[in-house]
Enzyme design. Structure first.
Site, PDB file in Angstrom:
ATOM      1  CG  HIS A  20      -2.313   0.442   0.957  1.00 51.39           C
ATOM      2  ND1 HIS A  20      -2.852   0.605  -0.305  1.00 51.39           N
ATOM      3  CD2 HIS A  20      -3.309   0.798   1.812  1.00 51.39           C
ATOM      4  CE1 HIS A  20      -4.105   1.014  -0.213  1.00 51.39           C
ATOM      5  NE2 HIS A  20      -4.406   1.155   1.054  1.00 51.39           N
ATOM      6  CG  ASN A  62      -8.882   4.527   5.298  1.00 47.28           C
ATOM      7  OD1 ASN A  62      -8.317   3.975   4.359  1.00 47.28           O
ATOM      8  ND2 ASN A  62      -9.474   3.856   6.259  1.00 47.28           N
ATOM      9  CG  ASP A  87      -1.545   0.781  -3.321  1.00 51.16           C
ATOM     10  OD1 ASP A  87      -1.651   1.935  -2.850  1.00 51.16           O
ATOM     11  OD2 ASP A  87      -2.352  -0.125  -3.076  1.00 51.16           O
ATOM     12  CG  ASN A 108     -10.117   2.707   1.499  1.00 52.29           C
ATOM     13  OD1 ASN A 108     -11.219   2.672   0.964  1.00 52.29           O
ATOM     14  ND2 ASN A 108      -9.706   1.774   2.325  1.00 52.29           N
TER      15      ASN A 108
END
Length: 195
Positions: A20, A62, A87, A108
Site C-alpha cells: 500500500h 483513508n 499502488d 481508499n
C-alpha cells in the site's frame, strides 16, 4: 502542468515496506530525494524543489485527501494540477500507468481525494502491485513486498521518478500515450545479478 505531487501511503515504520506504500517508496527514487528538506505541514511531510511541491500525507491512506487539499488550498493549486502516486491492484507488478481522472477502483486514498476535492479530476501515477492469488485484499495491501518483488520494483520506481521529473516541466498529456500502461522490463544484467 503538475504543481503538486502527493505520494500516498501510511505513516509509521510498520507500514514502510507495505504494498500500500508503493507511492511513498517511489518517492525515494527521485534523483534529488536526499536533498529534499521535509517539513511537517498540511497534516503530512512537505518539501519543494525547483518550484514543484511534494507531499506525503501523514493522515493514513483513508484520509489522504484532507492533507492534499490543505496543501493545494494554501498554494492555490487546482485538482487537475495534482498527481497522486499510489499502488494499483488492477495492474501487474512491474507495470506503471499514468492516468487522468476516472474511477476509484476501491482505493481508499483516491476515494478520500474525491471526497475532499469534490472531483476525481486529478492525475494518477499508478504502481502495479497485482491482486492476491488467495486471501483478502486488505491483508495483501498491508503486507510487505517480498525481497524478489522489491528487486523487480527498482527499475519501476526509477522509471516512475524519471517520469515525474518530466511532467513537472511539461504537460502530462504529452506522456499519456506512452505511459497509459507500461511494463518496465528488468535489464538482463539485473536478472543475472538476482540469480
Amino acid at each position: 502542468m503538475i504543481k503538486l505531487t502527493a505520494f500516498l501511503g501510511n505513516p509509521g515504520r510498520g507500514y514502510t515496506q507495505n504494498r500500500h506504500n508503493a507511492g511513498r517508496l517511489l518517492a525515494q527514487s527521485l534523483p534529488f530525494y536526499s536533498s529534499l528538506s521535509w517539513q511537517k505541514k498540511f497534516n503530512g511531510l512537505y518539501a519543494s524543489y525547483n518550484g514543484s511541491h511534494f507531499l506525503m500525507p501523514e493522515t493514513f491512506m483513508n484520509l489522504s485527501g484532507v492533507s492534499v487539499l490543505a496543501a493545494a488550498s494554501f498554494f492555490k493549486i487546482k485538482a487537475e494540477e495534482i498527481i497522486t502516486v499510489h499502488d494499483e491492484l488492477e495492474l501487474p507488478l512491474g507495470t506503471i500507468s499514468l492516468k487522468f481522472s476516472g474511477g476509484l477502483g476501491g482505493h481508499n486514498g483516491l476515494r478520500s481525494m474525491k471526497e475532499s476535492f469534490g472531483s476525481a479530476d486529478f492525475w494518477r501515477l499508478r504502481v502495479g502491485i497485482s491482486r492476491p492469488a488467495v486471501g483478502e485484499v486488505h491483508d495483501w495491501v498491508l503486507s510487505d513486498f517480498s525481497l524478489a518483488e522489491r528487486e523487480k520494483l527498482i527499475p519501476v520506481f526509477d522509471a516512475g521518478a524519471n517520469l515525474l521529473m518530466q511532467i513537472t516541466e511539461k504537460e502530462p498529456d504529452d506522456f499519456l500515450s506512452e505511459w497509459a500502461k507500461k511494463k518496465i522490463e528488468i535489464h538482463r544484467e539485473q536478472e543475472t545479478d538476482q540469480q
